[in-house]
Write a protein that holds these residues in place. Structure first.
Motif, PDB file in Angstrom:
ATOM      1  N   HIS A 155       0.838  -1.202   0.000  1.00 45.37           N
ATOM      2  CA  HIS A 155       0.000   0.000   0.000  1.00 45.37           C
ATOM      3  C   HIS A 155       0.876   1.256   0.000  1.00 45.37           C
ATOM      4  CE1 HIS A 155      -3.043   2.955   1.125  1.00 45.37           C
ATOM      5  NE2 HIS A 155      -3.958   2.043   0.823  1.00 45.37           N
ATOM      6  N   PRO A 156       0.520   2.282  -0.784  1.00 43.03           N
ATOM      7  CA  PRO A 156       1.320   3.516  -0.808  1.00 43.03           C
ATOM      8  C   PRO A 156       1.483   4.171   0.564  1.00 43.03           C
ATOM      9  CG  PRO A 156      -0.170   3.480  -2.679  1.00 43.03           C
ATOM     10  CD  PRO A 156      -0.541   2.301  -1.817  1.00 43.03           C
ATOM     11  N   ASN A 163      -1.390  10.789  -1.900  1.00 42.50           N
ATOM     12  CA  ASN A 163      -0.757   9.648  -2.555  1.00 42.50           C
ATOM     13  C   ASN A 163      -0.251  10.048  -3.938  1.00 42.50           C
ATOM     14  OD1 ASN A 163      -0.035   7.181  -3.618  1.00 42.50           O
ATOM     15  ND2 ASN A 163      -2.123   6.365  -3.702  1.00 42.50           N
ATOM     16  N   LYS A 164       1.063  10.080  -4.113  1.00 43.17           N
ATOM     17  CA  LYS A 164       1.607  10.494  -5.410  1.00 43.17           C
ATOM     18  C   LYS A 164       1.387   9.441  -6.496  1.00 43.17           C
ATOM     19  CE  LYS A 164       6.387   9.042  -4.358  1.00 43.17           C
ATOM     20  NZ  LYS A 164       7.783   9.535  -4.218  1.00 43.17           N
ATOM     21  N   TYR A 165       0.936   8.255  -6.103  1.00 40.90           N
ATOM     22  CA  TYR A 165       0.641   7.204  -7.075  1.00 40.90           C
ATOM     23  C   TYR A 165      -0.861   7.114  -7.366  1.00 40.90           C
ATOM     24  CZ  TYR A 165       5.244   5.838  -5.340  1.00 40.90           C
ATOM     25  OH  TYR A 165       6.560   5.841  -4.954  1.00 40.90           O
ATOM     26  N   ALA A 166      -1.639   8.057  -6.848  1.00 44.31           N
ATOM     27  CA  ALA A 166      -3.098   7.981  -6.980  1.00 44.31           C
ATOM     28  C   ALA A 166      -3.534   8.080  -8.440  1.00 44.31           C
ATOM     29  CB  ALA A 166      -3.754   9.085  -6.158  1.00 44.31           C
ATOM     30  N   MET A 167      -4.550   7.295  -8.776  1.00 46.47           N
ATOM     31  CA  MET A 167      -5.178   7.339 -10.098  1.00 46.47           C
ATOM     32  C   MET A 167      -6.554   7.979  -9.952  1.00 46.47           C
ATOM     33  SD  MET A 167      -4.109   3.474 -11.308  1.00 46.47           S
ATOM     34  CE  MET A 167      -4.755   2.730  -9.799  1.00 46.47           C
ATOM     35  N   GLN A 168      -7.201   8.239 -11.056  1.00 46.82           N
ATOM     36  CA  GLN A 168      -8.502   8.898 -11.018  1.00 46.82           C
ATOM     37  C   GLN A 168      -9.505   8.117 -10.181  1.00 46.82           C
ATOM     38  OE1 GLN A 168      -9.242  11.926 -12.111  1.00 46.82           O
ATOM     39  NE2 GLN A 168     -11.296  11.693 -11.231  1.00 46.82           N
ATOM     40  N   ILE A 169      -9.457   6.801 -10.276  1.00 42.02           N
ATOM     41  CA  ILE A 169     -10.415   5.975  -9.544  1.00 42.02           C
ATOM     42  C   ILE A 169     -10.250   6.119  -8.034  1.00 42.02           C
ATOM     43  CG2 ILE A 169      -8.967   3.888  -9.506  1.00 42.02           C
ATOM     44  CD1 ILE A 169     -11.564   2.282  -9.968  1.00 42.02           C
ATOM     45  N   ASP A 170      -9.028   6.467  -7.583  1.00 46.65           N
ATOM     46  CA  ASP A 170      -8.805   6.642  -6.143  1.00 46.65           C
ATOM     47  C   ASP A 170      -9.651   7.779  -5.581  1.00 46.65           C
ATOM     48  OD1 ASP A 170      -6.622   4.767  -5.195  1.00 46.65           O
ATOM     49  OD2 ASP A 170      -5.637   5.638  -6.937  1.00 46.65           O
ATOM     50  N   TRP A 190      -5.954   0.445  -5.224  1.00 51.65           N
ATOM     51  CA  TRP A 190      -6.285   0.152  -6.616  1.00 51.65           C
ATOM     52  C   TRP A 190      -5.050  -0.254  -7.421  1.00 51.65           C
ATOM     53  CZ3 TRP A 190     -10.910  -1.078  -7.754  1.00 51.65           C
ATOM     54  CH2 TRP A 190     -12.008  -0.463  -7.139  1.00 51.65           C
ATOM     55  N   LEU A 191      -3.860  -0.036  -6.887  1.00 56.45           N
ATOM     56  CA  LEU A 191      -2.646  -0.454  -7.588  1.00 56.45           C
ATOM     57  C   LEU A 191      -2.562  -1.973  -7.732  1.00 56.45           C
ATOM     58  CD1 LEU A 191       0.049   1.924  -6.033  1.00 56.45           C
ATOM     59  CD2 LEU A 191      -0.993   2.065  -8.305  1.00 56.45           C
ATOM     60  N   LEU A 192      -3.347  -2.692  -6.928  1.00 51.98           N
ATOM     61  CA  LEU A 192      -3.343  -4.155  -7.007  1.00 51.98           C
ATOM     62  C   LEU A 192      -4.397  -4.693  -7.975  1.00 51.98           C
ATOM     63  CD1 LEU A 192      -2.806  -5.045  -3.236  1.00 51.98           C
ATOM     64  CD2 LEU A 192      -1.134  -5.170  -5.091  1.00 51.98           C
ATOM     65  N   HIS A 193      -5.181  -3.793  -8.556  1.00 49.99           N
ATOM     66  CA  HIS A 193      -6.170  -4.237  -9.546  1.00 49.99           C
ATOM     67  C   HIS A 193      -5.438  -4.751 -10.791  1.00 49.99           C
ATOM     68  CE1 HIS A 193      -9.402  -4.054 -12.531  1.00 49.99           C
ATOM     69  NE2 HIS A 193     -10.249  -4.081 -11.508  1.00 49.99           N
ATOM     70  N   PRO A 194      -5.932  -5.812 -11.411  1.00 53.41           N
ATOM     71  CA  PRO A 194      -5.246  -6.362 -12.597  1.00 53.41           C
ATOM     72  C   PRO A 194      -5.023  -5.347 -13.713  1.00 53.41           C
ATOM     73  CG  PRO A 194      -6.947  -7.873 -11.832  1.00 53.41           C
ATOM     74  CD  PRO A 194      -7.101  -6.628 -11.024  1.00 53.41           C
ATOM     75  N   HIS A 217       1.829  -1.009 -13.376  1.00 53.35           N
ATOM     76  CA  HIS A 217       2.778  -1.563 -12.409  1.00 53.35           C
ATOM     77  C   HIS A 217       3.591  -0.425 -11.792  1.00 53.35           C
ATOM     78  CE1 HIS A 217       5.511  -4.365 -10.500  1.00 53.35           C
ATOM     79  NE2 HIS A 217       6.538  -3.704 -11.028  1.00 53.35           N
ATOM     80  N   VAL A 218       3.605  -0.355 -10.471  1.00 54.67           N
ATOM     81  CA  VAL A 218       4.331   0.692  -9.754  1.00 54.67           C
ATOM     82  C   VAL A 218       5.256   0.037  -8.738  1.00 54.67           C
ATOM     83  CG1 VAL A 218       4.145   2.686  -8.222  1.00 54.67           C
ATOM     84  CG2 VAL A 218       2.450   2.347 -10.033  1.00 54.67           C
TER      85      VAL A 218
END
Length: 239
Positions: free
Chosen positions: A144-145, A186-193, A212-216, A220-221
């Motif tokens: 987790h970030p 979270n600097k790795y956040a995506m729109q869905i976050d 959400w980084l673990l979603h298929p 990859h981060v």
């Protein structure tokens, strides 16, 4: 102001079973001895202001043990104690855990303490568990970030990189944010976050994380360099 012995006697008699004042005093003295208070026969009539911070912490543990619990909840038990006293309190908790066969729930912000005390770890943010696993899962394979951010800000003797502070401030949970509560920091956040809370994804039989980084379909981060370097160094030390 209540003398120490009176409070311990009250705990020993009311929450375990009804016993005589003499038996309650004997149990209180035994508890004081168990948690390492020297000369309990002399100290039992003293007041809290007559004890040091470390001794007061030991007495709080004695009060908790008076009811013979199966689970001991320790909420920041080493806060405001110097390093030497912290170590003594942690050793005491570990000894009591082994001798009484207790389960201990340890609540702390000190990751160094967590590494030395915990078998299983739940990382919480904004009142929710965001990652859960064994001690090895969290320290050797964090996902987790927020866990990355915590580890990136933790000093040790070998880290040469600049420690990273977590940007921003915690959310106001009176008005909880939409989506992932950590998204704004979270600097790795995506729109869905910012739109939906992530579910708890299973990584292994013991390891789970809500990101959400673990979603298929997520990109990859890799963990931050400071975290990756620390994991590599710790893995080599274990070998």
């Amino acid at each position: 102001m209540v003398a120490l012995i009176d409070y311990l006697k009250e705990q020993a008699s009311d929450f375990v079973y009804r016993i005589t004042p003499k038996m309650a005093k004997a149990k209180a003295l035994k508890l004081l001895e168990e948690v390492g208070i020297p000369e309990p026969e002399i100290r039992y009539n003293q007041y809290p202001f007559e004890f040091s911070g470390g001794m007061r912490q030991r007495i709080v543990i004695a009060i908790a043990l008076a009811a013979n619990p199966d689970i001991l909840i320790c909420d920041e038990p080493t806060t405001a104690l110097d390093v030497t006293i912290q170590s003594q309190i942690l050793e005491l908790i570990n000894r009591i855990k082994a001798e009484r066969n207790l389960s201990v729930i340890f609540i702390t912000h000190d990751l160094g303490v967590v590494a030395n005390m915990a078998d299983r770890i739940a990382v919480m943010y904004a009142g929710k568990i965001v990652e859960y696993g064994t001690s090895d899962d969290i320290f050797y394979d964090p996902r987790h970030p927020y866990t990355w951010a915590l580890l990136s800000s933790m000093p040790d003797l070998d880290t040469k990189d600049k420690l990273e502070a977590i940007p921003g401030t915690p959310p106001n949970m009176i008005y909880p944010p939409k989506g992932d509560a950590f998204a704004a920091r979270n600097k790795y956040a995506m729109q869905i976050d910012f739109e939906e809370q992530p579910p708890m994804f299973q990584i292994s039989e013991t390891h789970y994380a809500a990101t959400w980084l673990l979603h298929p379909d997520a990109p990859h981060v890799e963990p931050p360099k400071i975290v990756a370097d620390r994991i590599k160094r710790m893995s080599q030390e274990v070998k």
